[in-house]
Design an enzyme around this catalytic site. Structure first.
Site, short mmCIF file in Angstrom:
data_model
loop_
_atom_site.label_atom_id
_atom_site.label_comp_id
_atom_site.label_asym_id
_atom_site.label_seq_id
_atom_site.Cartn_x
_atom_site.Cartn_y
_atom_site.Cartn_z
N HIS A 182 0.81 -1.22 0.00
CA HIS A 182 0.00 0.00 0.00
C HIS A 182 0.85 1.27 0.00
CE1 HIS A 182 -3.49 -2.48 0.32
NE2 HIS A 182 -3.20 -2.88 1.55
N ASP A 213 -5.30 -8.06 -3.53
CA ASP A 213 -5.62 -7.81 -2.13
C ASP A 213 -6.93 -8.46 -1.71
OD1 ASP A 213 -5.60 -6.86 0.46
OD2 ASP A 213 -5.39 -4.77 -0.06
#
Length: 338
Positions: A200, A251
């Site tokens: 991220h 994800d």
């Protein structure tokens, strides 16, 4: 008539396959409310449910053009073995990013000590499952765990993956506990390096990005999930300006489409910079493939074939094929394996 062209397969460097079951839930609520529902979903899984759900999810990935996956796995050792079996069934290269969890989350996710965690990793290695070290986050692992895990990964030559700077509250809590931002803490604990991937980095500041650049670490961007969870935008222009390697992940698996991940990454950069073509096509393909393989420690992964006769590519000149694939196609252009 199907007309095929071969490309390197895409590499999904960050997956939580069980979260495929959550798509569409908790709409209109924030990340932290979503997280509670996610943890409840995690608690219900057994090796049998993981084997079934992951085989189906990995088959979707394979059909979409992902030929390797890094499963960031925090559902326990027995389910990690089931996940590896599911990947073998789906014929997708698999790296178990086995998660270290010292605090927070349901009890079944946590280990009592770093030595207990390492014992789990060694059991996976004994089964000849490719593994990576994965301290979940600076919230889940205290300083002493991060230091020991950084040393172990380095000594064993294993990749290390960790969530960091996904949410503002995470940054605030890290500053309150340690007087450092998350990536600063990782650097201080010896967790950054050429085998490290930070997942991220949505709220990383300039100092943290410099630390990633100087250490040779990689960032894994997960644009469709970051959009779904309201995480924010990767500082794409500042990342590229520094030459920090990027890879992609699905994800939470709200979408399973590498073309969309890469297109959104370029879209973020265009909106931030006000110009087009920030990431050249060849660079995007490297982000989607070779960079992810390197982040997972993979030397080989399968190729894919795409249908150049697909309706999305009709009228596209051969010299513009790769650019058109990333600009305007979805995963249905991939010819199913076999």
């Amino acid at each position: 008539m199907t007309r095929a062209v071969t490309l390197p397969g895409f590499v999904n460097a960050h997956s939580h396959a069980f979260q495929r079951a959550l798509r569409g839930r908790a709409a209109g609520r924030d990340f932290w409310a979503w997280r509670e529902g996610m943890l409840a979903e995690a608690k219900r899984h057994s090796p049998d449910t993981v084997r079934e759900l992951y085989a189906r999810t990995y088959a979707e990935m394979r059909a979409a053009g992902y030929t390797a996956v890094g499963e960031f796995h925090y559902l326990g050792l027995d389910t990690a073995l089931a996940a590896a079996d599911a990947a073998a069934e789906a014929e997708i290269a698999f790296v178990c990013l086995h998660v270290a969890y010292a605090r927070g989350g349901p009890e079944g996710m946590r280990q009592d000590s770093v030595s207990a965690y390492v014992a789990e990793v060694e059991r996976l290695r004994e089964r000849e499952i490719a593994v990576g070290i994965a301290p979940h986050s600076v919230r889940a692992c205290p300083r002493e765990w991060l230091e020991e895990l950084g040393r172990y990964a380095s000594a064993e030559g294993l990749v290390l993956h960790v969530h960091a700077d996904e949410q503002p509250r995470e940054v605030e809590e890290c500053l309150a506990e340690h007087g450092l931002r998350p990536i600063e803490l990782l650097a201080d604990c010896g967790c950054l390096g050429s085998r490290t991937t930070v997942v991220h980095a949505t709220h990383a500041n300039g100092v943290e990005l410099d630390l990633l650049r100087d250490s040779g670490s990689t960032i894994c961007a997960c644009p469709t999930t970051e959009a779904d969870l309201g995480d924010g935008f990767l500082p794409a222009l500042r990342v590229r300006h520094r030459g920090i390697p990027l890879c992609i992940g699905s994800d939470s698996n709200i979408r399973i489409d590498p073309f969309e991940e890469l297109r959104e990454l370029e879209g973020i950069a265009r909106r931030q910079g006000g110009k087009r073509g920030v990431f050249p096509t060849d660079e995007l393909l490297q982000i989607g493939g070779a960079n992810g393989a390197q982040a997972l420690g993979l030397e080989v992964w399968d190729e894919i074939s795409v249908d150049t006769g697909h309706r999305s590519l009709q009228g596209v000149a051969p010299e513009h094929l790769h650019a058109a694939l990333l600009a305007g196609c979805s995963a249905d252009v991939v010819i199913p394996p076999g």
